[in-house]
Every structure is written in C-alpha cells, then in structure tokens.
Enzyme design. Structure first.
Site, PDB file in Angstrom:
ATOM      1  N   GLY A 212       0.812  -1.215   0.000  1.00  0.00           N
ATOM      2  CA  GLY A 212       0.000   0.000   0.000  1.00  0.00           C
ATOM      3  C   GLY A 212       0.841   1.258   0.000  1.00  0.00           C
ATOM      4  O   GLY A 212       0.519   2.246  -0.680  1.00  0.00           O
ATOM      5  N   ASP A 213       1.938   1.245   0.762  1.00  0.00           N
ATOM      6  CA  ASP A 213       2.848   2.388   0.784  1.00  0.00           C
ATOM      7  C   ASP A 213       3.456   2.610  -0.602  1.00  0.00           C
ATOM      8  O   ASP A 213       3.624   3.746  -1.056  1.00  0.00           O
ATOM      9  CB  ASP A 213       3.978   2.153   1.790  1.00  0.00           C
TER      10      ASP A 213
END
Length: 300
Positions: free
Chosen positions: A250-251
């Site tokens: 997600g990052d």
C-alpha cells in the site's frame, strides 16, 4: 519536495522457516533484516522512481542510529528527531505458511519531541507534499493527524493520509489531496462491506463529500479504483504475478501515485504507476526496485 512522516519506524527481522514447532529450537531457512515504517517505505519507493523526498519521524538508541544510517545509505534524505531514551523497535516476522508478526512497542515520543516535529512541518512551503501514513503511537494524542492537518491547512501544501477507521474519517474535513483506504477499510468506515465496484464508487464518493479531494481505493487482486478531485473515476486491474509479501504494498502504491502524478499531471498515469509499484512490492520479498516496477508498468 515530498515529506513523509513515520512516528514509529522499525527494523523488520524476517525469518523464513520450513517448519515451526512451538517449544523447540527452530532454524531459519533464510532471513533478512530491513528497515520499515509506512512513511519510510513511501520514501524508499519514491527514491526508486527518481523522486526526491525527506523522511521525517523519530528514532532512538543504537537501533535508531543504524536505521537512520541504513536509510541514508540508500540515498534517501532524512531529518529524524532523536529521542533521549529507548530504542527504535524491532519487528519479528515469521514466514511459515501464514505470516506471524511480533511487533515491538517503540520508544516514548516526548512533548518536546513532538514540538520539534511541528517546527519542522512549519517550514514546509507552498507546493510541498506531506505524507502521513500508519497508526499513531499510544504515547501521542489520538488527534495528532488532525492537529497537523489543521496546522498546515490553507498553505498550499498537498496532504496525503494513508490510514484507516476514525483516524482517516476525522481528517477528511481538512481536504487532504489524497487518501488511500483499501476496500475493506472503506466498508468498515461506513459499517458495511464494499465488495462490488458500485459499492466502492458510492462510498468513495461519500468520503469525497466529507472533504477528501482524491480517493484511491486498493482492492487487492481486483486492482484499484480512483475517484478524482475532478469527479472522474478510473479503475485498473492488477498485473500477473505471485504475491509473496503484503508489507509495504500500500505504501508503494501511494509513492507510485505521487511520482506518477508529479511526472505527468495525469490521474490515469498516477493510478497506473501506483498500481505497478504496489504490485511489484507484493511480488517481491521486500520493497520493489525500479526495474521490477517498470516491468509491471509496461504490462498495464
């Protein structure tokens, strides 16, 4: 300049086992030690994509010194605040079948230290981007994100928040440039489930009504959905590959989105590069490198 904030960074000690027998000595098949923390991960992927950033946050003790040195050795600029007591945490991740994690607690962030962070944030300028990612340590007020966004609101700073639950709901009134829940988190915020494209689009619109500009929803193997500040929608599938690592995906998507938007000014290109970066990390044992991201980007 893009600035990322990681309140509680860590060393991730990842151990791969052929078997796991509780109460016995278990020997690793292989292992790795990598620095982690959601904001630091964003800075790492930005570096791979040729985008400059400064990693802000807090470190402590000998583990903090080593983490800071390791990040800077990768060409990432840091401006951490060094805490007087404790040690930057070590998280243990055991990979045998399902992944098991034991996360360290981390040092106490003092009132003086948080004031120092606010002073650094006050130096951000119009056109800068600030990324707040992850949870808030228990030693800080639960409304810390709100205080930061309120402090910077109206100064032309693009604010990005990657969080979940009330932590995210409580900041959308400050009109962040980008928020990135996954589809499970999106449903949880509205006490429902988001399992269809129509449901995801509807509740992304609800977040936009509450103040968010761009709403990026990651949907695991089903790709990603974007509702832009202009009111348009984009959806993209995921490239083919084997998922071996969920940490940092997600990052990586956030970093790819920001790098793609800064390059092109196009939301579609931002979504494409974000999806490539997120998928490349999911298909890697650690954060993806530039070659892996580019290879997937070409398939989308």
């Amino acid at each position: 300049m893009i600035y990322t904030v990681t309140f509680n960074p860590a060393w991730d000690y990842v151990v791969f086992l052929d078997s796991l027998v509780p109460g016995e000595i278990n020997r690793a098949k292989h292992e790795s030690i990598v620095w982690g923390g959601k904001g630091i991960n964003v800075s790492g992927i930005l570096r791979e994509l040729g985008a400059e950033s400064t990693a802000l946050g807090f470190v402590a003790g000998f583990t903090g010194q080593a983490l800071e040195a390791g990040i800077e050795a990768r060409g990432i600029h840091t401006d951490f605040i060094r805490l007087p007591e404790g040690n930057t945490r070590i998280n243990v991740k055991v990979k045998h079948g399902e992944e098991t994690e034991i996360n360290g607690q981390g040092p106490v962030i003092t009132e003086q230290a948080i004031r120092e962070l606010y002073e650094k944030l006050d130096r951000l300028e119009q056109g800068d981007t600030l990324v707040l990612a992850g949870s808030i340590p228990g030693c800080l007020p639960a409304d810390t994100y709100e205080r930061i966004l309120e402090r910077l609101m109206g100064r032309g700073i693009r604010m990005v928040v990657d969080a979940s639950g009330d932590l995210l709901l409580n900041v959308v009134k400050y009109h962040p440039f980008l928020i990135k829940p996954n589809h499970h988190e999106l449903g949880e915020m509205f006490h429902t489930e988001c399992s269809t494209p129509e449901e995801i689009a509807h509740y992304a619109g609800e977040l936009q009504k509450l103040g968010a500009e761009n709403v990026l929803v990651s949907m695991a193997g089903d790709g990603a959905f974007l509702l832009t500040a202009e009111g348009t929608t984009c959806q993209i599938g995921t490239p083919k590959g084997t998922v071996v690592n969920s940490v940092g995906a997600g990052d990586s998507m956030v970093a790819g989105f920001l790098a793609g938007f800064d390059r092109s000014g196009s939301y579609e290109e931002a979504l494409k590069l974000g999806t490539a970066a997120g998928s490349a990390t999911a298909f890697s044992e650690g954060l993806a490198d530039a070659a892996a991201i580019e290879a997937l980007y070409q398939t989308l």
